[in-house]
Write a protein that holds these residues in place. Structure first.
Motif, mmCIF file in Angstrom:
data_model
loop_
_atom_site.group_PDB
_atom_site.id
_atom_site.type_symbol
_atom_site.label_atom_id
_atom_site.label_comp_id
_atom_site.label_asym_id
_atom_site.label_seq_id
_atom_site.Cartn_x
_atom_site.Cartn_y
_atom_site.Cartn_z
ATOM 1 N N LEU A 167 0.822 -1.214 0.000
ATOM 2 C CA LEU A 167 0.000 0.000 0.000
ATOM 3 C C LEU A 167 0.857 1.266 0.000
ATOM 4 N N VAL A 168 1.886 1.296 0.848
ATOM 5 C CA VAL A 168 2.665 2.534 0.902
ATOM 6 C C VAL A 168 3.504 2.743 -0.361
ATOM 7 N N ALA A 169 3.619 1.689 -1.166
ATOM 8 C CA ALA A 169 4.306 1.856 -2.450
ATOM 9 C C ALA A 169 3.440 2.650 -3.438
ATOM 10 N N HIS A 170 2.165 2.822 -3.100
ATOM 11 C CA HIS A 170 1.284 3.614 -3.969
ATOM 12 C C HIS A 170 1.546 5.093 -3.717
ATOM 13 N N PRO A 171 1.693 5.905 -4.780
ATOM 14 C CA PRO A 171 2.094 7.300 -4.599
ATOM 15 C C PRO A 171 1.144 8.137 -3.733
ATOM 16 N N LYS A 172 -0.104 7.758 -3.624
ATOM 17 C CA LYS A 172 -1.028 8.597 -2.859
ATOM 18 C C LYS A 172 -1.115 8.200 -1.383
ATOM 19 N N VAL A 173 -0.485 7.074 -1.038
ATOM 20 C CA VAL A 173 -0.620 6.582 0.334
ATOM 21 C C VAL A 173 0.547 7.053 1.199
ATOM 22 N N ALA A 174 0.217 7.595 2.374
ATOM 23 C CA ALA A 174 1.268 7.996 3.302
ATOM 24 C C ALA A 174 1.603 6.844 4.237
ATOM 25 N N GLU A 175 0.586 6.333 4.919
ATOM 26 C CA GLU A 175 0.799 5.255 5.885
ATOM 27 C C GLU A 175 -0.323 4.250 5.760
ATOM 28 N N ALA A 176 -0.023 3.014 6.148
ATOM 29 C CA ALA A 176 -1.066 1.996 6.092
ATOM 30 C C ALA A 176 -0.870 0.998 7.216
ATOM 31 N N ALA A 177 -1.982 0.487 7.729
ATOM 32 C CA ALA A 177 -1.921 -0.587 8.720
ATOM 33 C C ALA A 177 -2.919 -1.650 8.303
ATOM 34 N N ALA A 178 -2.479 -2.904 8.325
ATOM 35 C CA ALA A 178 -3.368 -4.005 7.938
ATOM 36 C C ALA A 178 -3.574 -4.924 9.136
ATOM 37 N N VAL A 179 -4.785 -5.386 9.298
ATOM 38 C CA VAL A 179 -5.074 -6.349 10.374
ATOM 39 C C VAL A 179 -6.025 -7.421 9.835
ATOM 40 N N GLU A 221 -14.452 6.811 -3.192
ATOM 41 C CA GLU A 221 -14.774 5.413 -3.481
ATOM 42 C C GLU A 221 -13.854 4.900 -4.595
ATOM 43 N N GLU A 222 -13.592 5.773 -5.537
ATOM 44 C CA GLU A 222 -12.746 5.397 -6.670
ATOM 45 C C GLU A 222 -11.327 5.042 -6.191
ATOM 46 N N LEU A 223 -10.814 5.877 -5.283
ATOM 47 C CA LEU A 223 -9.470 5.624 -4.768
ATOM 48 C C LEU A 223 -9.444 4.345 -3.924
ATOM 49 N N ARG A 224 -10.532 4.118 -3.201
ATOM 50 C CA ARG A 224 -10.614 2.899 -2.405
ATOM 51 C C ARG A 224 -10.467 1.670 -3.317
ATOM 52 N N GLN A 225 -11.226 1.670 -4.408
ATOM 53 C CA GLN A 225 -11.151 0.532 -5.341
ATOM 54 C C GLN A 225 -9.767 0.443 -5.976
ATOM 55 N N GLU A 226 -9.228 1.605 -6.296
ATOM 56 C CA GLU A 226 -7.906 1.633 -6.929
ATOM 57 C C GLU A 226 -6.862 1.000 -5.990
ATOM 58 N N LEU A 227 -6.934 1.320 -4.713
ATOM 59 C CA LEU A 227 -5.950 0.793 -3.759
ATOM 60 C C LEU A 227 -6.128 -0.701 -3.534
ATOM 61 N N ARG A 228 -7.357 -1.157 -3.477
ATOM 62 C CA ARG A 228 -7.600 -2.599 -3.307
ATOM 63 C C ARG A 228 -7.020 -3.355 -4.504
ATOM 64 N N HIS A 229 -7.289 -2.791 -5.679
ATOM 65 C CA HIS A 229 -6.799 -3.402 -6.910
ATOM 66 C C HIS A 229 -5.265 -3.383 -6.942
ATOM 67 N N TRP A 230 -4.708 -2.305 -6.475
ATOM 68 C CA TRP A 230 -3.246 -2.127 -6.439
ATOM 69 C C TRP A 230 -2.577 -3.245 -5.635
ATOM 70 N N VAL A 231 -3.144 -3.533 -4.469
ATOM 71 C CA VAL A 231 -2.563 -4.590 -3.627
ATOM 72 C C VAL A 231 -2.640 -5.940 -4.347
ATOM 73 N N ALA A 232 -3.788 -6.190 -4.978
ATOM 74 C CA ALA A 232 -3.946 -7.449 -5.713
ATOM 75 C C ALA A 232 -2.913 -7.536 -6.823
ATOM 76 N N LYS A 233 -2.633 -6.401 -7.433
ATOM 77 C CA LYS A 233 -1.663 -6.384 -8.539
ATOM 78 C C LYS A 233 -0.234 -6.559 -8.025
ATOM 79 N N GLU A 234 0.042 -5.995 -6.875
ATOM 80 C CA GLU A 234 1.391 -6.074 -6.311
ATOM 81 C C GLU A 234 1.710 -7.467 -5.767
#
Ligand code: WTA
Length: 651
Positions: free
Chosen positions: A542-554, A579-592
């Motif tokens: 997630l933090v590899a995405h340019p728009k994300v500053a910090e992320a925590a996963a549980v 909502e668009e960014l939310r989907q984009e980030l979910r997709h990003w993780v799947a892609k990574e």
């Protein structure tokens, strides 16, 4: 202790006991509890005698001088012994009485069936071994394998083992980046892949993903491509070779290398508590003996069995219980390429009836899916050939166990709930089916030679009935020997947390009958549909995405998957949640990482809860993701207002 241990409640209430069915026990290898207990006692009192005797059942080019040597992280097994696993899985049967017995029984998702006898497997493995040799691959070289569930995948493992090359199988659901990371971590010299694979009616573009991944890998000289579908792919001249063309040219005989018992057999990457998956290294002799023996006793294997473990070979379960364990026993192994609900939700049951499967081994997450799809799909089939069922990968909730017992086992088949890990290489806790009664939700009692215990962080035993950390007091033959290139991390992760013992990372409780009840991970590993993922891996993506500053996963409990991934994200200045960014980030993780890592929940927040020393308080996030509120101890929070912000969090 993990806050995800929701199974604890049901396991504390669970007191049903299912003794081995008399008819099963009468024919079983171990027929009574007394027999199990006698054998178990001998195995832990005289481990060298026990394992030494078991090892005699395999073929060694030359014998060991000592069954075990050294201690804890540094234990060596079958010191000085020479053997080859490809020889033991294939030649031993092909050159003996099982030459015409089916070794691999395969069904493709579109429906075609292939059968390879031990004799045919023998030839295929030798030819591929020669192909690999012709590419300059030598003993000790690492070879990555990225394939779907085809017989050729098993052949690829066995060909590597034959020449002493170390295989590193990468699950076919992983994304290009995950392949590059793994290939680079161990400097693989070649990749074995296939054009495409079938999954739920569509094609997975395995070769194209490898092409993408290899842009970042400089050590790979060749790619061998098995033609599965014939769909068009790009072949890079000088690097890429067709499997079938090379096989035709290759000589049909290849002598198996004399491997030392402690020589590496394979690497398998698994998630831990850091962002970087670790390459666990398994060696030859001890791994062979324990996968052989656990297959023999836990599945009570007989020569007329048709054995089906539904795991993908990309995971450790597939290594030990699709390929090595059953083939060491000369079993007929069923393999299926595709999805359980293709074309319809009864595909597995149709396979069981069509091929007269006798032993069926799957994951609780699959059982939960079958339950949801409904019993009508099962009732269309007889399932009369089944005699034993198994589960692996996560705790099974007693309700799913009961459904499995009634609907699939028809109350006739024992169920073996098998507890083990990528690190342990083979089954550690599981009932011996003719001897040990099952309790739904418990992996029951330890396998021969295994000494698990529930302890405190200081290593003191916890009284029966209470939760604690699960450790192994004594080393065992199939344990991973190191993390590739990082012995210090291996010792720190597994052998230092609890002094003097191997630390599993799992919480557990033992009951008054000596049964073990697993309670989930106590570290930052989540178990999504039986697949391990590190929270840090998801966060790093997630933090590899340019728009994300910090992320925590549980992880939070999930009805079907066991656990779901919930992430909390703060954005770089200037970016607004949408909502668009939310989907984009979910997709990003799947892609990574791969589709299995796609977050289920994604909450945008202005800040993450941290301790004064800057550690993210995942405990609070877990509570929030699970219950929607935070009631736990927040005294160590650096900024108390953050909890209110989190709750408002979602825009
Ligand atoms: C979990 C899979 C409860 C556990 C073979 C372990 C289980 C992790 C069981 C290893 C079981 C596996 N009951 N929990 N029968 N089997 N686990 O490395 O948390 O993919 O540490 O190996 O799965 O997962 P891995």
């Amino acid at each position: 202790m993990s806050e995800e241990s929701t199974d604890l409640d049901s396991s504390l209430r669970e007191n049903r006991v299912f003794p081995p069915p008399a008819e099963f026990a009468a024919k079983a290898q171990v027929k009574s509890l007394e027999q199990y207990e006698t054998l178990y006692r001998q195995s832990v009192e005289h481990p060298e005698e026990f394992w030494g005797e078991a090892a005699q059942e395999l073929e060694w080019f030359s014998p060991w001088t000592k069954v075990m040597d050294g201690e804890a992280a540094h234990t060596k097994w079958f010191v000085g012994g020479k053997l080859n696993l490809s020889h033991n899985c294939v030649d031993r049967h092909a050159l003996g009485a099982r030459r015409d017995k089916v070794a691999l029984l395969w069904e493709g998702e579109p429906g075609e069936v292939r059968k390879l006898t031990f004799g045919e497997l023998h030839e295929q493995v030798q030819r591929l071994a020669n192909v690999l040799k012709s590419l300059g691959i030598r003993r000790g070289d690492r070879v990555a394998i990225y394939m779907g569930m085809a017989p050729e995948l098993a052949i690829a493992l066995l060909a590597c083992a034959r020449i002493g090359a170390v295989h590193s199988v990468i699950f076919g659901g992983f994304a290009a980046q995950a392949i590059s990371d793994r290939v680079n971590d161990s400097s693989c010299v070649a990749v074995i892949t296939q054009d495409t694979s079938y999954r739920r009616g569509s094609e997975v573009q395995l070769k194209a993903i490898v092409d993408e991944a290899l842009k970042k890998c400089s050590t790979v000289r060749n790619v061998v491509v098995f033609r599965r579908s014939g769909s068009p792919i790009k072949m890079q001249p000088g690097r890429d070779l067709w499997w079938h063309e090379e096989m035709e040219k290759a000589a049909p005989a290849c002598v198996a290398e004399r491997m030392d018992a402690e020589d590496p057999l394979y690497l398998l990457y698994t998630s831990g508590t850091t962002g970087k998956p670790k390459g666990l290294l398994h060696t030859t002799g001890g791994y062979a003996v324990q996968t052989y023996l656990t297959s023999k006793y836990v599945f009570d294997l007989r020569d007329d069995d048709v054995y089906w473990c539904t795991a993908d070979i990309g995971w450790v379960t597939g290594h030990s219980y699709v390929v090595y364990g059953p083939l060491l026993n000369g079993a007929t192994v069923m393999m299926y390429e595709g999805a359980p609900n293709w074309p319809e939700c009864d595909r597995f049951w149709k396979i069981v009836d069509d091929h007269k499967v006798t032993i069926f081994y799957t994951a609780p997450t699959a059982i939960r899916a079958f339950t949801k799809w409904g019993s009508a799909w099962v009732e269309k089939h007889s399932l009369a050939s089944l005699r034993l069922l198994g589960t692996v990968g996560e705790p099974i909730n007693p309700e799913s166990w009961m459904w499995y017992h009634r609907m699939i086992g028809k109350e006739r088949c024992p169920i073996v709930d098998t507890y083990w890990q990528t690190e342990t290489g083979a089954i550690m806790i599981a009932p011996i089916p003719g001897a040990v009664a099952a309790k739904p939700g418990s992996a029951t009692r330890p396998f021969f030679g295994i000494v698990p215990e529930v302890v405190t962080k200081e290593g003191n035993p916890v009284p029966d009935g209470h939760g604690g950390l699960l450790v192994m007091r004594k080393p065992w033959p199939s344990m991973a020997r190191t993390i590739y290139g990082d012995q210090a991390r291996y010792e720190a992760t597994y052998w230092s947390e609890v002094p003097g013992s191997y630390f599993t990372g799992d919480g557990a409780r033992r009951d008054a009958d000596g049964y073990f009840w697993l309670m989930g991970r106590v570290d930052d590993v989540i178990n999504v549909s039986g697949h391990r993922l590190g929270t840090m891996e998801v966060e790093s993506a997630l933090v590899a995405h340019p728009k994300v500053a910090e992320a925590a996963a549980v992880g939070r409990p999930h009805e079907m998957k066991g656990q779901a991934i919930a992430v909390f994200v703060t954005l770089e200045g200037g970016h607004q949640p949408s909502e668009e960014l939310r989907q984009e980030l979910r997709h990003w993780v799947a892609k990574e990482i791969g589709a299995l890592a796609r977050p289920d929940d994604l909450t945008f927040t202005q800040a993450l809860p941290k301790t004064r020393s800057g550690k993210i308080m995942r405990r609070l996030l877990r509570e929030l993701a699970t219950t929607g509120e935070v009631k736990g101890d927040t005294t160590t929070l650096e900024d108390f207002t953050v909890i209110a912000k989190l709750r408002e969090g979602d825009e």
